[in-house]
Write a protein that holds these residues in place. Structure first.
Motif, PDB file in Angstrom:
ATOM      1  N   LEU A   1       0.821  -1.214   0.000  1.00 33.42           N
ATOM      2  CA  LEU A   1       0.000   0.000   0.000  1.00 33.42           C
ATOM      3  C   LEU A   1       0.854   1.262   0.000  1.00 33.42           C
ATOM      4  O   LEU A   1       0.563   2.222  -0.719  1.00 33.42           O
ATOM      5  N   MET A   2       1.924   1.266   0.797  1.00 36.97           N
ATOM      6  CA  MET A   2       2.778   2.447   0.862  1.00 36.97           C
ATOM      7  C   MET A   2       3.489   2.691  -0.462  1.00 36.97           C
ATOM      8  O   MET A   2       3.666   3.828  -0.892  1.00 36.97           O
ATOM      9  N   SER A   3       3.892   1.620  -1.136  1.00 37.42           N
ATOM     10  CA  SER A   3       4.578   1.785  -2.425  1.00 37.42           C
ATOM     11  C   SER A   3       3.633   2.364  -3.467  1.00 37.42           C
ATOM     12  O   SER A   3       4.017   3.204  -4.282  1.00 37.42           O
ATOM     13  N   ARG A   4       2.376   1.934  -3.436  1.00 38.60           N
ATOM     14  CA  ARG A   4       1.392   2.422  -4.404  1.00 38.60           C
ATOM     15  C   ARG A   4       0.929   3.846  -4.062  1.00 38.60           C
ATOM     16  O   ARG A   4       0.555   4.615  -4.948  1.00 38.60           O
ATOM     17  N   SER A   5       0.964   4.194  -2.769  1.00 39.46           N
ATOM     18  CA  SER A   5       0.496   5.518  -2.345  1.00 39.46           C
ATOM     19  C   SER A   5       1.505   6.617  -2.646  1.00 39.46           C
ATOM     20  O   SER A   5       1.145   7.794  -2.712  1.00 39.46           O
ATOM     21  N   GLN A   6       2.767   6.223  -2.769  1.00 35.92           N
ATOM     22  CA  GLN A   6       3.845   7.160  -3.100  1.00 35.92           C
ATOM     23  C   GLN A   6       3.963   8.296  -2.073  1.00 35.92           C
ATOM     24  O   GLN A   6       4.251   9.435  -2.422  1.00 35.92           O
ATOM     25  N   LEU A   7       3.744   7.963  -0.808  1.00 35.38           N
ATOM     26  CA  LEU A   7       3.956   8.925   0.268  1.00 35.38           C
ATOM     27  C   LEU A   7       5.447   9.047   0.542  1.00 35.38           C
ATOM     28  O   LEU A   7       6.158   8.043   0.601  1.00 35.38           O
ATOM     29  N   GLU A   8       5.920  10.242   0.695  1.00 31.72           N
ATOM     30  CA  GLU A   8       7.353  10.476   0.887  1.00 31.72           C
ATOM     31  C   GLU A   8       7.604  11.360   2.103  1.00 31.72           C
ATOM     32  O   GLU A   8       6.759  12.201   2.439  1.00 31.72           O
ATOM     33  N   PRO A   9       8.798  11.169   2.737  1.00 32.35           N
ATOM     34  CA  PRO A   9       9.785  10.122   2.462  1.00 32.35           C
ATOM     35  C   PRO A   9       9.426   8.820   3.175  1.00 32.35           C
ATOM     36  O   PRO A   9       9.039   8.853   4.343  1.00 32.35           O
ATOM     37  N   THR A  10       9.512   7.706   2.466  1.00 26.70           N
ATOM     38  CA  THR A  10       9.213   6.386   3.027  1.00 26.70           C
ATOM     39  C   THR A  10      10.424   5.469   2.883  1.00 26.70           C
ATOM     40  O   THR A  10      11.025   5.393   1.804  1.00 26.70           O
ATOM     41  N   TYR A  11      10.745   4.804   3.965  1.00 27.19           N
ATOM     42  CA  TYR A  11      11.736   3.719   3.947  1.00 27.19           C
ATOM     43  C   TYR A  11      11.009   2.426   4.269  1.00 27.19           C
ATOM     44  O   TYR A  11      10.166   2.373   5.167  1.00 27.19           O
ATOM     45  N   PHE A  12      11.341   1.383   3.520  1.00 23.80           N
ATOM     46  CA  PHE A  12      10.671   0.090   3.638  1.00 23.80           C
ATOM     47  C   PHE A  12      11.602  -0.881   4.358  1.00 23.80           C
ATOM     48  O   PHE A  12      12.713  -1.149   3.891  1.00 23.80           O
ATOM     49  N   VAL A  13      11.148  -1.403   5.493  1.00 27.36           N
ATOM     50  CA  VAL A  13      11.976  -2.298   6.295  1.00 27.36           C
ATOM     51  C   VAL A  13      11.739  -3.738   5.851  1.00 27.36           C
ATOM     52  O   VAL A  13      10.599  -4.221   5.835  1.00 27.36           O
ATOM     53  N   VAL A  14      12.812  -4.432   5.500  1.00 24.93           N
ATOM     54  CA  VAL A  14      12.742  -5.834   5.080  1.00 24.93           C
ATOM     55  C   VAL A  14      13.187  -6.688   6.259  1.00 24.93           C
ATOM     56  O   VAL A  14      14.362  -6.697   6.629  1.00 24.93           O
ATOM     57  N   HIS A  15      12.241  -7.404   6.851  1.00 23.94           N
ATOM     58  CA  HIS A  15      12.501  -8.149   8.087  1.00 23.94           C
ATOM     59  C   HIS A  15      12.916  -9.592   7.832  1.00 23.94           C
ATOM     60  O   HIS A  15      13.419 -10.253   8.756  1.00 23.94           O
ATOM     61  N   ASN A  16      12.681 -10.093   6.626  1.00 22.42           N
ATOM     62  CA  ASN A  16      12.980 -11.504   6.342  1.00 22.42           C
ATOM     63  C   ASN A  16      13.595 -11.645   4.951  1.00 22.42           C
ATOM     64  O   ASN A  16      13.478 -10.756   4.111  1.00 22.42           O
ATOM     65  N   ALA A  17      14.221 -12.797   4.749  1.00 16.24           N
ATOM     66  CA  ALA A  17      14.855 -13.076   3.470  1.00 16.24           C
ATOM     67  C   ALA A  17      13.796 -13.191   2.373  1.00 16.24           C
ATOM     68  O   ALA A  17      12.856 -13.982   2.491  1.00 16.24           O
ATOM     69  N   VAL A  18      13.926 -12.398   1.332  1.00 14.66           N
ATOM     70  CA  VAL A  18      12.933 -12.357   0.260  1.00 14.66           C
ATOM     71  C   VAL A  18      12.808 -13.705  -0.438  1.00 14.66           C
ATOM     72  O   VAL A  18      11.700 -14.221  -0.640  1.00 14.66           O
ATOM     73  N   ALA A  19      13.934 -14.304  -0.805  1.00 13.16           N
ATOM     74  CA  ALA A  19      13.903 -15.569  -1.550  1.00 13.16           C
ATOM     75  C   ALA A  19      13.241 -16.680  -0.734  1.00 13.16           C
ATOM     76  O   ALA A  19      12.455 -17.478  -1.263  1.00 13.16           O
ATOM     77  N   GLU A  20      13.561 -16.745   0.564  1.00 16.09           N
ATOM     78  CA  GLU A  20      12.994 -17.790   1.410  1.00 16.09           C
ATOM     79  C   GLU A  20      11.486 -17.620   1.560  1.00 16.09           C
ATOM     80  O   GLU A  20      10.740 -18.600   1.545  1.00 16.09           O
ATOM     81  N   GLU A  21      11.033 -16.389   1.726  1.00 18.07           N
ATOM     82  CA  GLU A  21       9.593 -16.158   1.862  1.00 18.07           C
ATOM     83  C   GLU A  21       8.848 -16.532   0.589  1.00 18.07           C
ATOM     84  O   GLU A  21       7.765 -17.117   0.635  1.00 18.07           O
ATOM     85  N   LEU A  22       9.428 -16.212  -0.566  1.00 18.23           N
ATOM     86  CA  LEU A  22       8.795 -16.568  -1.832  1.00 18.23           C
ATOM     87  C   LEU A  22       8.737 -18.085  -2.015  1.00 18.23           C
ATOM     88  O   LEU A  22       7.727 -18.626  -2.484  1.00 18.23           O
ATOM     89  N   LYS A  23       9.806 -18.755  -1.629  1.00 21.76           N
ATOM     90  CA  LYS A  23       9.837 -20.217  -1.748  1.00 21.76           C
ATOM     91  C   LYS A  23       8.747 -20.850  -0.889  1.00 21.76           C
ATOM     92  O   LYS A  23       8.060 -21.788  -1.298  1.00 21.76           O
ATOM     93  N   LYS A  24       8.577 -20.310   0.320  1.00 22.38           N
ATOM     94  CA  LYS A  24       7.558 -20.832   1.229  1.00 22.38           C
ATOM     95  C   LYS A  24       6.158 -20.618   0.662  1.00 22.38           C
ATOM     96  O   LYS A  24       5.320 -21.523   0.688  1.00 22.38           O
TER      97      LYS A  24
END
Length: 363
Positions: free
Chosen positions: A105-128
């Motif tokens: 939602l935040m990426s689509r809303s384009q509210l600034e300034p926004t930092y996106f916190v990545v809490h988990n490994a992207v590849a592992e979450e996609l695999k799951k």
């Protein structure tokens, strides 16, 4: 100068991301800043301090905030909600977005300034998610691709390296800021008296009952240990945990008090904390255990444990999905373990220092 900070998150469910963001919010508040939690769905296990402003978008987890179709409409509704909050409290100087629904939602809303916190490994979450079917996988894929061109914060260097090397996400920038820990507060809460603590010695595992946490590996390791100490499981879904423990023949070795809002007395009084996961982001419980002066044994999973357990503690990292190695390390840790207070990571996760790192993003 006082800043106006918005921390956006899916819910206040009992996970690590929610916990560390509550710590960050409280630390920023104590530093004199105005902090608001923008929570998509009103449900969860964590209590919000009275002095922390919290705004809920949806009344419950049954109200959708993502969908296969109709995201344009949902995004517009979300944007109107955020703008309404800003009219009431003032314009936000910084948005800190967490978890997939919020990030989408935040990426689509384009509210600034926004930092996106990545809490988990992207590849592992996609695999799951791929194993759970095409709909769940698409929604996860969509949320991760929404990070393209965005400013990312990863909670461990391992996740940062994965993002840079995999090429799945192409961020505008990426940097690591470790999760914040209020060391003095954790140690204070660890002194609390709680009902139900075992009378004798015990080990502890803290984490939701989910495949990623690999309770099956933990239970197999329990069977292979020479030491027969019981294992306390602080988790949700105790029924499923008990059923699995019975399957592996260790039902009589486990204690199931359920989720604990204050797990620190349980950790402090344990002889050992064990992590058996296949993947993590920056496993909060390992750091909390070291703060409580309780030894830790962990799988050397991606990502985080090998950034926490350095120097002499690295001896107690074991391969993933290897019950025998885990059992041997647990047996050894119960008899001889390095001084937990020598862990280098403890000087890098001070809540005050981490809050300053987030505030420095405004520069």
């Amino acid at each position: 100068m006082t800043k106006q900070i918005a921390i956006v998150i899916d819910s206040l469910a009992g996970g690590g991301a929610e916990k560390v963001m509550l710590t960050l919010a409280q630390t920023m508040l104590q530093g004199g800043h105005n902090v608001h939690l923008l929570v998509l769905q009103n449900f969860g296990l964590y209590e919000v301090p009275d002095n922390l402003s919290v705004h809920y978008w949806k009344a419950s987890k049954n109200e959708r905030c993502d969908a296969l179709w109709g995201m344009d409409k949902l995004t517009q509704e979300f944007l109107v909600w955020v703008q309404g909050i800003q009219r009431q409290v003032g314009k936000f100087d910084l948005f800190i977005s967490n978890l997939d629904k919020s990030n989408l939602l935040m990426s689509r809303s384009q509210l600034e300034p926004t930092y996106f916190v990545v809490h988990n490994a992207v590849a592992e979450e996609l695999k799951k998610e791929r194993r759970l079917g095409p709909v769940k996988y698409f929604k996860m894929w969509r949320a991760k691709k929404a990070l393209d061109g965005k400013k990312l914060i990863t909670v461990s260097h391992g996740i940062e390296k994965e993002i840079q090397s995999s090429g799945f996400v192409h961020p505008q920038s990426v940097q690591t800021i470790y999760n914040p820990f209020n060391v003095e507060e954790i140690q204070r809460q660890a002194q609390a008296e709680v009902n139900g603590l075992p009378q004798g010695d015990y080990m502890v595992h803290v984490g939701r009952f989910a495949k990623q946490k690999r309770h099956d590996i933990l239970f197999q390791a329990l069977r292979k240990m020479d030491n027969e100490l019981p294992m306390v499981l602080l988790c949700n879904n105790t029924g499923k945990a008990k059923k699995m423990a019975k399957k592996y023949g260790v039902e009589d070795r486990i204690i199931l008090p359920g989720f604990q809002g204050n797990p620190y007395p349980w950790i402090k009084h344990a002889k050992l904390l064990t992590l058996s996961s296949d993947c993590e982001g920056l496993p909060t419980v390992l750091i909390e255990s070291l703060i409580c002066n309780t030894p830790v044994v962990s799988t050397d999973c991606p990502h985080g444990p090998n950034e926490i357990m350095t120097g002499p503690l690295a001896e107690f990292l074991v391969p993933c999905r290897d019950p025998k190695s885990l059992a041997m390390a647990m047996d050894k840790a119960l008899t001889q373990y390095p001084d937990t207070q020598t862990a280098e990571v403890l000087s890098q996760v001070s809540a005050d220092n981490v809050a300053e790192s987030y505030l420095a993003l405004l520069n």
